[in-house]
Design a protein around this motif. Sequence first.
Motif, PDB file in Angstrom:
ATOM      1  N   THR A   1      -5.879  11.915   4.788  1.00 13.50           N
ATOM      2  CA  THR A   1      -5.792  10.917   5.844  1.00 13.50           C
ATOM      3  C   THR A   1      -7.141  10.786   6.523  1.00 13.50           C
ATOM      4  OG1 THR A   1      -4.709  10.334   7.948  1.00 13.50           O
ATOM      5  CG2 THR A   1      -4.962  12.672   7.471  1.00 13.50           C
ATOM      6  N   ASN A   2      -7.375   9.667   7.200  1.00 13.23           N
ATOM      7  CA  ASN A   2      -8.589   9.465   7.990  1.00 13.23           C
ATOM      8  C   ASN A   2      -8.417   9.900   9.437  1.00 13.23           C
ATOM      9  OD1 ASN A   2      -9.697   8.251   5.708  1.00 13.23           O
ATOM     10  ND2 ASN A   2      -9.124   6.182   6.363  1.00 13.23           N
ATOM     11  N   ARG A   3      -7.210  10.302   9.785  1.00 15.78           N
ATOM     12  CA  ARG A   3      -6.900  10.645  11.173  1.00 15.78           C
ATOM     13  C   ARG A   3      -6.953  12.159  11.399  1.00 15.78           C
ATOM     14  NH1 ARG A   3      -1.366   9.420  11.289  1.00 15.78           N
ATOM     15  NH2 ARG A   3      -1.460   9.220   9.007  1.00 15.78           N
TER      16      ARG A   3
ATOM     17  N   ALA B   1     -12.726   3.719   3.867  1.00 14.31           N
ATOM     18  CA  ALA B   1     -11.577   3.323   3.051  1.00 14.31           C
ATOM     19  C   ALA B   1     -10.313   3.329   3.894  1.00 14.31           C
ATOM     20  CB  ALA B   1     -11.412   4.276   1.869  1.00 14.31           C
ATOM     21  N   ALA B   2      -9.463   2.336   3.675  1.00 16.40           N
ATOM     22  CA  ALA B   2      -8.176   2.272   4.365  1.00 16.40           C
ATOM     23  C   ALA B   2      -7.181   3.204   3.672  1.00 16.40           C
ATOM     24  CB  ALA B   2      -7.645   0.840   4.357  1.00 16.40           C
ATOM     25  N   GLU B   3      -6.393   3.918   4.446  1.00 13.94           N
ATOM     26  CA  GLU B   3      -5.442   4.871   3.884  1.00 13.94           C
ATOM     27  C   GLU B   3      -4.373   4.186   3.036  1.00 13.94           C
ATOM     28  OE1 GLU B   3      -3.553   7.595   6.557  1.00 13.94           O
ATOM     29  OE2 GLU B   3      -5.347   7.786   7.810  1.00 13.94           O
ATOM     30  N   GLU B   4      -4.072   4.780   1.894  1.00 15.22           N
ATOM     31  CA  GLU B   4      -2.897   4.385   1.122  1.00 15.22           C
ATOM     32  C   GLU B   4      -1.681   5.076   1.756  1.00 15.22           C
ATOM     33  OE1 GLU B   4      -0.313   2.760  -0.614  1.00 15.22           O
ATOM     34  OE2 GLU B   4      -2.208   2.209  -1.598  1.00 15.22           O
ATOM     35  N   THR B   5      -0.653   4.312   2.071  1.00 15.70           N
ATOM     36  CA  THR B   5       0.512   4.866   2.766  1.00 15.70           C
ATOM     37  C   THR B   5       1.763   4.946   1.901  1.00 15.70           C
ATOM     38  OG1 THR B   5       1.104   2.674   3.634  1.00 15.70           O
ATOM     39  CG2 THR B   5      -0.340   4.052   5.001  1.00 15.70           C
TER      40      THR B   5
ATOM     41  N   ASP C   1     -14.556   8.425   7.743  1.00 12.29           N
ATOM     42  CA  ASP C   1     -13.210   8.011   8.149  1.00 12.29           C
ATOM     43  C   ASP C   1     -13.057   6.492   8.133  1.00 12.29           C
ATOM     44  OD1 ASP C   1     -15.114   8.105  10.347  1.00 12.29           O
ATOM     45  OD2 ASP C   1     -13.451   7.611  11.674  1.00 12.29           O
ATOM     46  N   LYS C   2     -14.161   5.759   7.979  1.00  8.41           N
ATOM     47  CA  LYS C   2     -14.120   4.295   8.036  1.00  8.41           C
ATOM     48  C   LYS C   2     -14.410   3.621   6.691  1.00  8.41           C
ATOM     49  CE  LYS C   2     -15.458   3.992  12.931  1.00  8.41           C
ATOM     50  NZ  LYS C   2     -15.482   5.458  13.186  1.00  8.41           N
TER      51      LYS C   2
ATOM     52  N   SER D   1      -9.083   8.423   1.002  1.00  8.90           N
ATOM     53  CA  SER D   1      -7.637   8.305   1.184  1.00  8.90           C
ATOM     54  C   SER D   1      -7.049   6.997   0.662  1.00  8.90           C
ATOM     55  CB  SER D   1      -7.284   8.466   2.668  1.00  8.90           C
ATOM     56  OG  SER D   1      -7.921   7.449   3.441  1.00  8.90           O
ATOM     57  N   ASP D   2      -7.885   6.095   0.146  1.00  8.89           N
ATOM     58  CA  ASP D   2      -7.336   4.891  -0.497  1.00  8.89           C
ATOM     59  C   ASP D   2      -7.043   5.123  -1.971  1.00  8.89           C
ATOM     60  OD1 ASP D   2      -9.912   5.033  -1.475  1.00  8.89           O
ATOM     61  OD2 ASP D   2     -10.405   2.928  -1.081  1.00  8.89           O
TER      62      ASP D   2
END
Length: 332
Positions: free
Chosen positions: A32-34, A53-57, A50-51, A270-271
């Motif tokens: 995660t980026n968080r 790539a957008a997280e894959e959920t 942390d910026k 995390s993407d």
Amino acid sequence: MKTVSSLLDSHWYQRYKRISQLNIRSSIYDVTNRCNLRCKGCFFFSSGEDKVAAEETDPDKWAAFVDKEKHRGVNLAILIGGEPTLCFDRIEAFYSRMPTYCATNGLIKVPRDRFPDMMVGISLWGDEEDEKRLRGKNTFRISSNNYEGDPYTYYLYTITPNQIGRTGQVIRKIRDAGLKVHMQLLSNDEAVDGFSWRQAELDDLRAEMDEMLDTYPDTVISSKYYHQVITTGKMLDRQFGWKECPSVTEPLDHRDPRPRRLIHFIRWASDLETMHRCCTSATRDCSTCKDGAAHMSWIMVNKRAHMRSSEDLQNWIEVYEMFAKLYQFLPW
């Protein structure tokens, strides 16, 4: 011609044979980026990783990704972040498929009914004073309550220059909590005043790390050769740095000549698509990197260089054993 068997007596040869069968193939994953902390000197946030790539959920996409990683030959997943314990479903995708290690700040307890034997490494940045200054709170009080006596947990004690002369009190607390500890050094990525290393301090720390290993052999997971390499930045007659580091993401590794390196190593964002340069960050100056795992791996991939004497090869074996214990390929 020097061979392994000619350099080792029967005791050391049996130790060598045990580790030679492990064939560890690791990669690192941003879960995660968080994070529920913002530590000064954390390379993940100071580098802006942390910026990128957008997280894959989607849990199904995580599961499919891990299956591909297993097919690629990975047999050790090292989970970092951010803070992985914010996303137990993503941890589950790894844990149900391959040996998994979770790096955490320890503020959220890993549920042992769900992950009974997953290796957990808790970050610790010093005693209460340094923890509050660098991390904003005394994390040890919380993490030691969460994990007291846990046989699959150890502290990753990142030592700062302020800790010289004070490591014993920290390690005693870890021992009293019934846990193990491994030591590495702070890389001061955000140039926090007073936390950058001078060589004289590193020399003092090496002696102190050796003393801690001698005094607490049942608590400290380490080796004196590792202490020597990480405090000097030198292995045999070579200097650690970009041209030597083995922990560079393989598809991004365009060094020429390419050094000895970890086979198929990738650090994934995390993407599940973006790759980071190496096991830390692209903004770090490699000449100042003190990352413990990178230095361990540097030693491990250079077995042949350590076959110049029995002592050198025994040092190599001890470091390989240490790495294997930290990820439970060998018992404590």
